[in-house]
Write a protein that holds these residues in place. Sequence first.
Motif, mmCIF file in Angstrom:
data_model
loop_
_atom_site.group_PDB
_atom_site.id
_atom_site.type_symbol
_atom_site.label_atom_id
_atom_site.label_comp_id
_atom_site.label_asym_id
_atom_site.label_seq_id
_atom_site.Cartn_x
_atom_site.Cartn_y
_atom_site.Cartn_z
ATOM 1 N N SER A 158 118.551 61.064 104.945
ATOM 2 C CA SER A 158 117.142 60.997 104.555
ATOM 3 C C SER A 158 116.680 62.377 104.105
ATOM 4 N N LEU A 159 115.676 62.401 103.254
ATOM 5 C CA LEU A 159 115.000 63.647 102.892
ATOM 6 C C LEU A 159 113.834 63.831 103.850
ATOM 7 N N LEU A 160 113.694 65.030 104.407
ATOM 8 C CA LEU A 160 112.621 65.331 105.344
ATOM 9 C C LEU A 160 111.767 66.457 104.796
ATOM 10 N N TRP A 161 110.459 66.399 105.063
ATOM 11 C CA TRP A 161 109.550 67.461 104.651
ATOM 12 C C TRP A 161 108.330 67.453 105.576
ATOM 13 N N HIS A 162 107.594 68.561 105.582
ATOM 14 C CA HIS A 162 106.374 68.664 106.375
ATOM 15 C C HIS A 162 105.203 68.127 105.558
ATOM 16 N N ARG A 163 104.399 67.274 106.174
ATOM 17 C CA ARG A 163 103.308 66.614 105.444
ATOM 18 C C ARG A 163 102.294 67.608 104.876
ATOM 19 N N GLN A 164 102.152 68.769 105.507
ATOM 20 C CA GLN A 164 101.152 69.743 105.054
ATOM 21 C C GLN A 164 101.748 70.803 104.127
ATOM 22 N N ASN A 165 103.033 70.685 103.813
ATOM 23 C CA ASN A 165 103.652 71.661 102.916
ATOM 24 C C ASN A 165 103.081 71.488 101.512
ATOM 25 N N ARG A 166 102.613 72.586 100.924
ATOM 26 C CA ARG A 166 101.950 72.512 99.614
ATOM 27 C C ARG A 166 102.757 73.215 98.517
ATOM 28 N N HIS A 167 104.045 73.377 98.711
ATOM 29 C CA HIS A 167 104.835 73.983 97.642
ATOM 30 C C HIS A 167 104.733 73.075 96.402
ATOM 31 N N PRO A 168 104.386 73.627 95.255
ATOM 32 C CA PRO A 168 104.139 72.784 94.071
ATOM 33 C C PRO A 168 105.351 71.997 93.590
ATOM 34 N N ALA A 169 106.569 72.427 93.964
ATOM 35 C CA ALA A 169 107.775 71.726 93.508
ATOM 36 C C ALA A 169 108.205 70.621 94.463
ATOM 37 N N LEU A 170 107.653 70.606 95.669
ATOM 38 C CA LEU A 170 108.093 69.624 96.659
ATOM 39 C C LEU A 170 107.838 68.186 96.201
ATOM 40 N N PRO A 171 106.662 67.849 95.661
ATOM 41 C CA PRO A 171 106.458 66.463 95.199
ATOM 42 C C PRO A 171 107.469 66.034 94.142
ATOM 43 N N THR A 172 107.942 66.980 93.321
ATOM 44 C CA THR A 172 108.934 66.655 92.294
ATOM 45 C C THR A 172 110.250 66.244 92.936
ATOM 46 N N LEU A 173 110.657 66.961 93.975
ATOM 47 C CA LEU A 173 111.881 66.613 94.689
ATOM 48 C C LEU A 173 111.734 65.263 95.378
ATOM 49 N N ILE A 174 110.617 65.052 96.050
ATOM 50 C CA ILE A 174 110.403 63.782 96.754
ATOM 51 C C ILE A 174 110.438 62.618 95.764
ATOM 52 N N SER A 175 109.771 62.784 94.633
ATOM 53 C CA SER A 175 109.740 61.735 93.615
ATOM 54 C C SER A 175 111.138 61.461 93.073
ATOM 55 N N TYR A 176 111.915 62.511 92.840
ATOM 56 C CA TYR A 176 113.285 62.347 92.325
ATOM 57 C C TYR A 176 114.135 61.547 93.308
ATOM 58 N N VAL A 177 114.075 61.908 94.584
ATOM 59 C CA VAL A 177 114.876 61.223 95.592
ATOM 60 C C VAL A 177 114.485 59.754 95.693
ATOM 61 N N ARG A 178 113.196 59.490 95.737
ATOM 62 C CA ARG A 178 112.740 58.104 95.843
ATOM 63 C C ARG A 178 113.119 57.290 94.604
ATOM 64 N N ARG A 179 113.072 57.909 93.462
ATOM 65 C CA ARG A 179 113.366 57.207 92.217
ATOM 66 C C ARG A 179 114.844 56.855 92.088
ATOM 67 N N HIS A 180 115.703 57.694 92.629
ATOM 68 C CA HIS A 180 117.146 57.493 92.470
ATOM 69 C C HIS A 180 117.800 56.750 93.635
ATOM 70 N N PHE A 181 117.077 56.567 94.723
ATOM 71 C CA PHE A 181 117.687 55.849 95.847
ATOM 72 C C PHE A 181 117.693 54.351 95.584
ATOM 73 N N ARG A 182 118.817 53.726 95.890
ATOM 74 C CA ARG A 182 118.949 52.277 95.758
ATOM 75 C C ARG A 182 119.366 51.702 97.107
ATOM 76 N N PRO A 183 118.583 50.769 97.658
ATOM 77 C CA PRO A 183 118.969 50.158 98.941
ATOM 78 C C PRO A 183 120.327 49.470 98.832
ATOM 79 N N LEU A 184 121.042 49.433 99.931
ATOM 80 C CA LEU A 184 122.384 48.869 99.973
ATOM 81 C C LEU A 184 122.346 47.380 100.270
#
Length: 313
Positions: free
Chosen positions: A270-296
């Motif tokens: 799983s990808l983990l992150w802090h809910r209050q983290n405001r690094h501007p690139a973090l949403p891009t990483l989260i979106s990429y992971v969610r977009r490319h994950f396929r349930p088994l």
Amino acid sequence: MDLDLGAVRAFVAVADARFFGEAADVLGLSQQAVSKRVARLEADLGTALFHRTRTGAELTEDGAAFLVNARALLALADQSVALLRSRHRALRVDVLSSRIATNEVVRDFHASVPDLEIETVRSKEGLRAIAPALVRGEIDASFARVTGELDEAVAHAPAYADRMHVLVGRRHPLASERQVPVAALRGMTAWMPGLASPDTEWAEYYRHFTARFGVHMDASGPNFGLDDDVERVAASADVISLVGERMRVPWNPDVVQLPIVDPVPVFPFSLLWHRQNRHPALPTLISYVRRHFRPLDASTHWLPAQDRPGFTR
């Protein structure tokens, strides 16, 4: 009245050290500079903060009362500065190890946004170290198999399911196969020195794997790394080891890597992150992971029951 944060920091340093000279060493200032800052703060507040004695600086009643708020004020100021600076630094992602699938996921992500500055961290310690590091702001994101309860401030999402492979030497009976049914491994012992720490999430995963498929785990011997594991497998006609499909296994002409099937065991990251983290690139990483994950497909893949929500359909 506007408080001088430098003077407040000098006051707290003296309160902690009890001597102006020691406080000056901590702050990297001269003793005279520290004395002037504290004197200016006392003048601004209109009260004495210390009793100067031969045994050190003792807080006055007003000084003790002000100390609590002074610490809070500095903490808030430091947090604000750190938050602003974090928006202008590389995105720090803990990939656990440069050899495993998580590192490859981040490599693929960076290829999709090559101008994004990323700093990878290789803690190798797993969830027990990752979650606190996220809370402290030492890293922006990480990958791990999530087990148990996390700090409520830490969010996570399924990222990658790494299919398990078996490593065997050229002289092993399985070496001529193209793939190995998991039932064929029953009763065998996989040499896995990386499982020597029983409280890691991967050690717990393999305990489920052993219980389900009857493949024993041998964590004995010093862990000299994957290169040493591969050499030992290559030299034996019966030793096997288990690796992830996307693990970067050192090449050895006497080692064969075979996919395990019927069902396919997978290790869930799983990808983990802090809910209050405001690094501007973090949403891009989260979106990429969610977009490319396929349930088994649960009928053809296996993972422990606790990991199935979110990873299987």
